[in-house]
Structures are given as structure tokens and as C-alpha cells.
Design an enzyme around this catalytic site. Sequence first.
Site, PDB file in Angstrom:
ATOM      1  N   HIS A   1       0.818  -1.220   0.000  1.00 50.88           N
ATOM      2  CA  HIS A   1       0.000   0.000   0.000  1.00 50.88           C
ATOM      3  C   HIS A   1       0.849   1.267   0.000  1.00 50.88           C
ATOM      4  CE1 HIS A   1      -4.065  -1.727   0.736  1.00 50.88           C
ATOM      5  NE2 HIS A   1      -3.302  -2.772   0.994  1.00 50.88           N
TER       6      HIS A   1
ATOM      7  N   ASP B   1       3.516   9.536  -0.719  1.00 49.99           N
ATOM      8  CA  ASP B   1       2.335   8.811  -0.241  1.00 49.99           C
ATOM      9  C   ASP B   1       2.015   7.725  -1.265  1.00 49.99           C
ATOM     10  OD1 ASP B   1       0.115   8.292   1.378  1.00 49.99           O
ATOM     11  OD2 ASP B   1      -0.471  10.412   1.486  1.00 49.99           O
TER      12      ASP B   1
HETATM   13  P1  ADQ Z   1      -2.626   6.123   5.244  1.00 47.40           P
HETATM   14  O1  ADQ Z   1      -1.214   6.588   5.320  1.00 47.40           O
HETATM   15  O2  ADQ Z   1      -3.283   5.878   6.521  1.00 47.40           O
HETATM   16  O3  ADQ Z   1      -2.783   4.826   4.317  1.00 47.40           O
HETATM   17  P2  ADQ Z   1      -4.643   7.656   3.567  1.00 47.40           P
HETATM   18  O4  ADQ Z   1      -4.686   6.964   2.268  1.00 47.40           O
HETATM   19  O5  ADQ Z   1      -4.688   9.114   3.444  1.00 47.40           O
HETATM   20  O6  ADQ Z   1      -3.346   7.341   4.420  1.00 47.40           O
HETATM   21  O7  ADQ Z   1      -5.864   7.178   4.429  1.00 47.40           O
HETATM   22  C1  ADQ Z   1      -6.206   7.820   5.614  1.00 47.40           C
HETATM   23  C2  ADQ Z   1      -7.615   7.403   5.994  1.00 47.40           C
HETATM   24  O8  ADQ Z   1      -7.820   7.815   7.347  1.00 47.40           O
HETATM   25  C3  ADQ Z   1      -8.682   8.055   5.146  1.00 47.40           C
HETATM   26  O9  ADQ Z   1      -9.662   7.122   4.824  1.00 47.40           O
HETATM   27  C4  ADQ Z   1      -9.236   9.153   6.066  1.00 47.40           C
HETATM   28  O10 ADQ Z   1     -10.602   9.406   5.884  1.00 47.40           O
HETATM   29  C5  ADQ Z   1      -8.999   8.569   7.426  1.00 47.40           C
HETATM   30  N1  ADQ Z   1      -8.809   9.660   8.410  1.00 47.40           N
HETATM   31  C6  ADQ Z   1      -7.946  10.687   8.324  1.00 47.40           C
HETATM   32  N2  ADQ Z   1      -8.104  11.520   9.366  1.00 47.40           N
HETATM   33  C7  ADQ Z   1      -9.077  11.013  10.112  1.00 47.40           C
HETATM   34  C8  ADQ Z   1      -9.711  11.418  11.338  1.00 47.40           C
HETATM   35  N3  ADQ Z   1      -9.364  12.531  12.004  1.00 47.40           N
HETATM   36  N4  ADQ Z   1     -10.666  10.634  11.814  1.00 47.40           N
HETATM   37  C9  ADQ Z   1     -11.034   9.496  11.173  1.00 47.40           C
HETATM   38  N5  ADQ Z   1     -10.484   9.081  10.023  1.00 47.40           N
HETATM   39  C10 ADQ Z   1      -9.526   9.823   9.503  1.00 47.40           C
HETATM   40  C11 ADQ Z   1      -1.891   3.937   3.638  1.00 47.40           C
HETATM   41  C12 ADQ Z   1      -0.937   4.602   2.651  1.00 47.40           C
HETATM   42  C13 ADQ Z   1      -1.734   5.450   1.660  1.00 47.40           C
HETATM   43  C14 ADQ Z   1      -2.778   4.585   0.952  1.00 47.40           C
HETATM   44  C15 ADQ Z   1      -3.584   3.778   1.948  1.00 47.40           C
HETATM   45  C16 ADQ Z   1      -4.473   2.748   1.254  1.00 47.40           C
HETATM   46  O11 ADQ Z   1       0.017   5.412   3.333  1.00 47.40           O
HETATM   47  O12 ADQ Z   1      -0.866   6.051   0.726  1.00 47.40           O
HETATM   48  O13 ADQ Z   1      -3.656   5.427   0.237  1.00 47.40           O
HETATM   49  O14 ADQ Z   1      -2.754   3.070   2.860  1.00 47.40           O
HETATM   50  O15 ADQ Z   1      -3.733   1.954   0.415  1.00 47.40           O
END
Ligand code: ADQ
Length: 470
Positions: free
Chosen positions: A162, A370
Site C-alpha cells: 500500500h 504517499d
Molecule cells: P494512510 O497513510 O493511513 O494509508 P490515507 O490513504 O490518506 O493514508 O488514508 C487515511 C484514511 O484515514 C482516510 O480514509 C481518512 O478518511 C482517514 N482519516 C484521516 N483523518 C481522520 C480522522 N481525524 N478521523 C477518522 N479518520 C480519519 C496507507 C498509505 C496510503 C494509501 C492507503 C491505502 O500510506 O498512501 O492510500 O494506505 O492503500
Amino acid sequence: MRRSSLVVVANRLPLDDNAAPDGACEWRRSPGGLTGALHTILQQAPATWVGWGGGQAPGPRLPTVGNVRLRPVALTADEQRGYYEGFANSTLWPLYHDAVQQPVFQREWWDTYRAVNQRFAEAAAEVAGRHAAVWVQDYHLQLVPRMLRELRPDLLIGFFMHIPFPPPELFMQLPRRVELLHGMLGADLVGFQREQAAHNLAQLAQKLLGAETGDHAIHVGGRTVRTGAFPVSIDVAEMAALAARPDVVAHAGKLRHDLGESKRVLLSVDRLDYTKGIEHRLTAYRELLRDGHVKVRDTVLVQVAVPSRERVESYRDLRDRIEGEVGRINGEYGRVGEPAIHYLNQPFDRAQLAALYRTADVMVVTPLRDGMNLVAKEFVAAREDGSGALVLSEFAGAAAELSTAFLVNPHDLDGLKQTLMRALEADPADLRARMSGMRRHLTEHDIYAWARAYLTALDQTGRLAQRLPQ
Ligand code: ADQ
């Protein structure tokens, strides 16, 4: 024991820590992209999920939730330190993200990482039916594919990364690079977010293992490992429906009222992580205030930063730095009842996030690196009326797909400031055109399309993909 024909192996079970002990657990949308994405899919396809349930005790056997059986893997406190906080999140995570933070190499973490990976592999081997497909997720479990193949040569094994997978120059720093590479190459199909990562893997296999490589194929140890890019996505229809729900619309209206009806609202939503570029963004915003390009009476930034990996020192330090900077900016530029930045260090539920997405004029997503970034996609899915601007880092996987966003290099401070101003001052017709391109793309490339593409490539008979909604 019943065995499954589809097994997902991921670091965490998608469960609330508190809900597990009495057995009354519910699916948890944990603040992290991975469990959110898989949760959606597995509900449609009867499967077993192998993962750590949080906490230290072995825990009771967890019930089936919906269509998904859960197989918890226990971790001791020492294992959490060595495997999760150590090797996964202090060595691999920073190294794979361009080493934007110095990776830490500690020899004893490796032994724990290997032992924990072995435990996950054994758990998967136990619950997988004959010729089942096992889909191993992410950098925490890079050794599992090979270990599992040794235990169960009959299985079809997939691995999906991921996060970014680095170029050889960076990967070569890893003291145990050969074992890690062999671990991943135990899979039949290794999937990445971007094509470049598959290319990096092929180069490494050539260089370190003398493997022959072809088009999306690596020939090693008498086997062929296939590779490919499968950009992950979100449940677009679910986010769109949530954002249109009357209570969410009302909540967004209240947020807008509280922030100031006439104000331009910039929004950022991140896990509090040094890869997300929060500090660069704050610096850009401070300079825009300093130079008078934005004023607190007409513009406000809402920064949501959900706490993350707080037992890792570098994350605690980051939080201190960010909170110090937010305090300085508000101290210098805020007015009574009118802060320059609203900073929210707390988790939100999906409906609250959808309301925030509806409220923003400009969504600012500026990671330094990312794998994908699901927040950018969630914002687009929530904007049914086609309004709003997305400022998006070129270094997020999402940039390859959301090409009509305002793309930016977050390391270029002047470029970041100019792009924020362009987004703030853009013509609404231009914004609608940009947004409609992104929405069209997302409609066709949602989480189901991702799972279908990956599972079809893994199992070319189409048996697995048939279990997903069309
Ligand atoms: P993450 O690094 O966790 O994922 P991201 O893809 O942005 O990053 O996902 C974050 C998730 O957390 C989103 O669904 C968002 O809605 C949720 N979130 C953020 N802030 C929040 C809050 N305050 N309360 C509740 N929920 C919150 C890793 C990789 C990414 C990749 C994903 C999926 O680093 O690049 O996109 O896996 O493969």
C-alpha cells in the site's frame, strides 16, 4: 474448523480494541486507509481476515462479523515494539517514503519482525482451504508470502504494497535486503499502487538475486512472479451518499456558519505523520499570512490531524513541532474569536469527515510521499455539486489519476504558496471542469474496480473476482 477459499492477512484486524474482549465487536473504520478499503470488499466476499486484534493478550476467538471470519494473531508488548513500532514503522516506513525521515536500523528488531511474520504465515496456513487464495497486505508482512509458500505450496498467494516501494539506491540500505526481497517474491502476484514501484522491484530482483525479468514478470527460483500497478480507491458511492445525507448536509451548514459564512475555507485531513507534509503546508500558510496574500478576516485553515503511532518517538516529536507552529501562527495572526488555523487532533467518524469535505473551498493534500492518499479521493467523491478545489502533491499516488487537480511540489515553498492562491482565486467554471474530470475517473475506478482488477490478475480463472459486485 471451517476453512476459507479467500484469506486476507493484514497487520490489524478492523476491530475496535475495546469492543473485542466481550465478543461484541463491530467493524471499525480505523483511521488508516487499509482497513477501510478492505472492510468494504470483504463484506461482499465470504472470507477470513487474519490480523492483530490490538492489545497484548491472545484474546478470545472473535466472532464472525458479517461475512468475515476473524483470526486474531497475538503480539506481546516486546513484539509490538520490535515488529510494529521498530522494523515496520521506524525502519521500513521512513525508508520507503524517500527517507524523508532518517530510517533507524536496529538488529534485534529484525528477529522480532521475522518471528511475527512467521506467526502470521502459520495462522493463514491454518485457516486457508485447499487451493485457497491468500492476499497478504503491506510492508508489515513482507516475509509472509515466502513463509506461507513453504508451509502451503498449494495456495495462490498475492501480496499488495500500500505504500511506495523505493528505488534500488534506497532499498539497498537495508541490512536484510535479500531476505526481504525473497519474502515478497514468494507471492504469485506482487501488486503496487504505481507502475514505478513494480519497476523498482524488478530492478532489485535483477541486481540482488540475478533474476531474469520480463514484462511484469520476474523469474526466480524456477517460478514466475507477476507484478503490476493496481491503484487503490474508495467506496465512491458510499462517500457520495454519505455526503448527501440530510444530517451531513445540515452539519456542513453548521460548520460553515461557525467558520464564517463569507470565509474561504482551506481544509487538510491527515494521519499525523511526517510523510504527509503538514509542516511544509503550515510554513506556506504562515508566509501567505505574513505577506498579506490571505487575511484571517476572509480565510481560515482547518487542519485535522488524527493521532497516529504515538508510541514512536519521531511521531511524538512531530506532534510537538506541529502544535508549536500552529500556536505560533495563531498567536501572531489570529484575532479574538478568529483563529488563523483550527487544529483538531482527534478522530472523526465518516459522517463528520464527509461534512468537513463538503465545507471546504480548497482541500490541501500535500504529502512529501504517499502510496496513494485516500483523503484526496474522499474529497472528490463528496463534492457532488462539482464545486471545490483540490491541491494535490505530485508525490501522492493519487496524482497519477487525479491529473486535473492543482498539482504541486510541496518541497517548493513558493510553488506551494502560488498554487494555494491559484486554487483560492480560481474561476468557478474552471473548478467545475477540473472536478468533473476527477469525478468521472473515480466513478470508474472505485474500490470494487481495484479489488476486481487485483483478484482477476491473481486468479486468472476469474473465480475470485466473480464474488464481488459488478
Ligand atoms: P494512510 O497513510 O493511513 O494509508 P490515507 O490513504 O490518506 O493514508 O488514508 C487515511 C484514511 O484515514 C482516510 O480514509 C481518512 O478518511 C482517514 N482519516 C484521516 N483523518 C481522520 C480522522 N481525524 N478521523 C477518522 N479518520 C480519519 C496507507 C498509505 C496510503 C494509501 C492507503 C491505502 O500510506 O498512501 O492510500 O494506505 O492503500
